[in-house]
Structures are given as structure tokens and as C-alpha cells.
Design a protein around this motif. Structure first.
Motif, PDB file in Angstrom:
ATOM      1  N   ARG A 141      -1.373 -75.378   9.476  1.00 40.76           N
ATOM      2  CA  ARG A 141      -1.877 -75.139  10.840  1.00 40.76           C
ATOM      3  C   ARG A 141      -1.369 -73.800  11.374  1.00 40.76           C
ATOM      4  N   GLU A 142      -0.115 -73.496  11.107  1.00 41.88           N
ATOM      5  CA  GLU A 142       0.455 -72.216  11.544  1.00 41.88           C
ATOM      6  C   GLU A 142      -0.255 -71.052  10.854  1.00 41.88           C
ATOM      7  N   MET A 143      -0.440 -71.163   9.551  1.00 38.70           N
ATOM      8  CA  MET A 143      -1.093 -70.102   8.785  1.00 38.70           C
ATOM      9  C   MET A 143      -2.547 -69.928   9.236  1.00 38.70           C
ATOM     10  N   ILE A 144      -3.254 -71.034   9.396  1.00 39.24           N
ATOM     11  CA  ILE A 144      -4.657 -70.973   9.825  1.00 39.24           C
ATOM     12  C   ILE A 144      -4.757 -70.333  11.206  1.00 39.24           C
ATOM     13  N   GLN A 145      -3.877 -70.704  12.111  1.00 36.73           N
ATOM     14  CA  GLN A 145      -3.908 -70.124  13.462  1.00 36.73           C
ATOM     15  C   GLN A 145      -3.692 -68.616  13.404  1.00 36.73           C
ATOM     16  N   HIS A 146      -2.777 -68.186  12.570  1.00 38.06           N
ATOM     17  CA  HIS A 146      -2.540 -66.746  12.398  1.00 38.06           C
ATOM     18  C   HIS A 146      -3.807 -66.056  11.893  1.00 38.06           C
ATOM     19  N   PHE A 147      -4.453 -66.645  10.889  1.00 37.06           N
ATOM     20  CA  PHE A 147      -5.656 -66.050  10.331  1.00 37.06           C
ATOM     21  C   PHE A 147      -6.806 -66.060  11.334  1.00 37.06           C
ATOM     22  N   ILE A 148      -6.920 -67.107  12.136  1.00 35.33           N
ATOM     23  CA  ILE A 148      -7.964 -67.157  13.164  1.00 35.33           C
ATOM     24  C   ILE A 148      -7.765 -66.007  14.160  1.00 35.33           C
ATOM     25  N   GLN A 149      -6.536 -65.804  14.607  1.00 32.48           N
ATOM     26  CA  GLN A 149      -6.261 -64.705  15.542  1.00 32.48           C
ATOM     27  C   GLN A 149      -6.602 -63.356  14.910  1.00 32.48           C
ATOM     28  N   ARG A 150      -6.286 -63.217  13.643  1.00 36.23           N
ATOM     29  CA  ARG A 150      -6.600 -61.991  12.909  1.00 36.23           C
ATOM     30  C   ARG A 150      -8.122 -61.774  12.851  1.00 36.23           C
ATOM     31  N   GLU A 151      -8.858 -62.849  12.550  1.00 31.58           N
ATOM     32  CA  GLU A 151     -10.315 -62.751  12.478  1.00 31.58           C
ATOM     33  C   GLU A 151     -10.932 -62.456  13.843  1.00 31.58           C
ATOM     34  N   LEU A 152     -10.407 -63.074  14.879  1.00 28.84           N
ATOM     35  CA  LEU A 152     -10.956 -62.848  16.224  1.00 28.84           C
ATOM     36  C   LEU A 152     -10.855 -61.388  16.629  1.00 28.84           C
ATOM     37  N   LYS A 153      -9.821 -60.704  16.196  1.00 29.41           N
ATOM     38  CA  LYS A 153      -9.676 -59.277  16.499  1.00 29.41           C
ATOM     39  C   LYS A 153     -10.788 -58.471  15.833  1.00 29.41           C
ATOM     40  N   GLU A 154     -11.250 -58.953  14.678  1.00 26.17           N
ATOM     41  CA  GLU A 154     -12.353 -58.263  13.979  1.00 26.17           C
ATOM     42  C   GLU A 154     -13.681 -58.515  14.687  1.00 26.17           C
ATOM     43  N   ILE A 155     -13.867 -59.726  15.187  1.00 25.04           N
ATOM     44  CA  ILE A 155     -15.126 -60.103  15.829  1.00 25.04           C
ATOM     45  C   ILE A 155     -15.248 -59.445  17.206  1.00 25.04           C
ATOM     46  N   ARG A 156     -14.149 -59.465  17.942  1.00 24.62           N
ATOM     47  CA  ARG A 156     -14.168 -58.870  19.284  1.00 24.62           C
ATOM     48  C   ARG A 156     -12.939 -57.997  19.471  1.00 24.62           C
TER      49      ARG A 156
ATOM     50  N   ALA B 228      -0.728 -63.724   0.596  1.00 26.09           N
ATOM     51  CA  ALA B 228      -1.428 -62.436   0.694  1.00 26.09           C
ATOM     52  C   ALA B 228      -2.826 -62.536   0.081  1.00 26.09           C
ATOM     53  N   THR B 229      -2.964 -63.249  -1.013  1.00 25.72           N
ATOM     54  CA  THR B 229      -4.271 -63.432  -1.641  1.00 25.72           C
ATOM     55  C   THR B 229      -5.181 -64.256  -0.743  1.00 25.72           C
ATOM     56  N   ARG B 230      -4.631 -65.289  -0.117  1.00 20.95           N
ATOM     57  CA  ARG B 230      -5.424 -66.112   0.805  1.00 20.95           C
ATOM     58  C   ARG B 230      -5.904 -65.249   1.977  1.00 20.95           C
ATOM     59  N   GLN B 231      -5.027 -64.406   2.500  1.00 29.62           N
ATOM     60  CA  GLN B 231      -5.395 -63.509   3.594  1.00 29.62           C
ATOM     61  C   GLN B 231      -6.515 -62.568   3.160  1.00 29.62           C
ATOM     62  N   TYR B 232      -6.466 -62.076   1.938  1.00 30.58           N
ATOM     63  CA  TYR B 232      -7.498 -61.196   1.403  1.00 30.58           C
ATOM     64  C   TYR B 232      -8.865 -61.875   1.488  1.00 30.58           C
ATOM     65  N   TYR B 233      -8.927 -63.150   1.111  1.00 31.61           N
ATOM     66  CA  TYR B 233     -10.197 -63.873   1.156  1.00 31.61           C
ATOM     67  C   TYR B 233     -10.614 -64.223   2.585  1.00 31.61           C
ATOM     68  N   VAL B 234      -9.656 -64.530   3.428  1.00 30.07           N
ATOM     69  CA  VAL B 234      -9.971 -64.764   4.840  1.00 30.07           C
ATOM     70  C   VAL B 234     -10.568 -63.486   5.439  1.00 30.07           C
ATOM     71  N   ASP B 235      -9.982 -62.352   5.095  1.00 30.86           N
ATOM     72  CA  ASP B 235     -10.500 -61.073   5.602  1.00 30.86           C
ATOM     73  C   ASP B 235     -11.943 -60.851   5.137  1.00 30.86           C
ATOM     74  N   GLN B 236     -12.280 -61.315   3.952  1.00 30.90           N
ATOM     75  CA  GLN B 236     -13.660 -61.191   3.479  1.00 30.90           C
ATOM     76  C   GLN B 236     -14.580 -62.153   4.230  1.00 30.90           C
ATOM     77  N   ALA B 237     -14.092 -63.348   4.516  1.00 27.14           N
ATOM     78  CA  ALA B 237     -14.907 -64.365   5.175  1.00 27.14           C
ATOM     79  C   ALA B 237     -15.389 -63.901   6.541  1.00 27.14           C
ATOM     80  N   VAL B 238     -14.593 -63.106   7.212  1.00 19.85           N
ATOM     81  CA  VAL B 238     -14.958 -62.689   8.572  1.00 19.85           C
ATOM     82  C   VAL B 238     -16.268 -61.892   8.573  1.00 19.85           C
ATOM     83  N   ARG B 239     -16.611 -61.276   7.460  1.00 19.75           N
ATOM     84  CA  ARG B 239     -17.874 -60.521   7.378  1.00 19.75           C
ATOM     85  C   ARG B 239     -19.085 -61.438   7.547  1.00 19.75           C
ATOM     86  N   PHE B 240     -18.900 -62.731   7.249  1.00 19.91           N
ATOM     87  CA  PHE B 240     -20.012 -63.675   7.301  1.00 19.91           C
ATOM     88  C   PHE B 240     -20.042 -64.478   8.602  1.00 19.91           C
ATOM     89  N   LYS B 241     -19.135 -64.166   9.497  1.00 23.51           N
ATOM     90  CA  LYS B 241     -19.032 -64.891  10.766  1.00 23.51           C
ATOM     91  C   LYS B 241     -19.459 -63.972  11.898  1.00 23.51           C
TER      92      LYS B 241
END
Length: 96
Positions: free
Chosen positions: A80-95, A29-42
Motif C-alpha cells: 500500500r505504501e509503495m502503490i501510494q508513492h507510485f500513484i503520486q508519481r503518476e499523478l504528477k505526470e498526468i497533471r 526500481a524495476t517495478r517503478q520503471y514499469y509503472v512509469d510506462q503504464a502512465v502513458r496509457f492513462k
């Protein structure tokens, strides 16, 4: 990090595993919190997917797995599974 100790019963083993599971979930959950912040810079899907960054993370966690004596293939698969999940989550924010 929880100290490793020899258990005297199956109940004690299960209790330690349950405690570790709670810690792992909190860390994810903490890692997801930081991934969610990273999307602001992408700005683009390419920024989000960043295969070179994914490989950098995979290389790092495989080495850490080896350093602590656990299976690097298992760690890579989990990451790889976790990263793929986070990438999909970030893509929803971008588009959306």
C-alpha cells in the motif's frame, strides 16, 4: 531468487540480508520503471488511482504472502505504501 540456507554466524546472516536488500531495491526500481510506462496509457486521475486495481494487487500479494509463509498484513502494508508513492508519481505526470 536467492536460495535459503542455514547461516553459521551473525556476519553471514547480515551478509545474506544485505544481499537481499540490494535485490529488493533493484526489484522496486524495476517495478517503478514499469509503472512509469503504464502512465502513458492513462488519461485521468481516476485511471491512475484505480481503487479496483489497487485492491486486485493487494489481494494477489496477500495470497502470495500466505503461499510462502510470510505475514500478509506486513506485505499489504508495504505494498500500500509503495502503490501510494507510485500513484503520486503518476499523478504528477498526468497533471504537472
Amino acid at each position: 531468487m536467492m536460495k535459503k540456507e542455514k547461516c553459521e554466524s551473525l556476519e553471514q546472516v547480515r551478509d545474506r540480508i544485505d544481499h537481499l536488500d540490494q535485490e529488493l531495491i533493484e526489484l522496486i526500481a524495476t517495478r517503478q520503471y514499469y509503472v512509469d510506462q503504464a502512465v502513458r496509457f492513462k488519461r485521468t486521475a481516476e485511471d491512475v488511482q484505480s481503487p479496483e486495481r489497487v485492491q486486485q494487487v493487494i489481494n494477489k500479494v496477500r495470497q502470495k504472502a500466505l503461499d510462502v509463509g510470510t505475514n500478509p498484513d506486513l506485505v499489504e502494508m508495504l505494498y500500500r505504501e509503495m502503490i501510494q508513492h507510485f500513484i503520486q508519481r503518476e499523478l504528477k505526470e498526468i497533471r504537472p
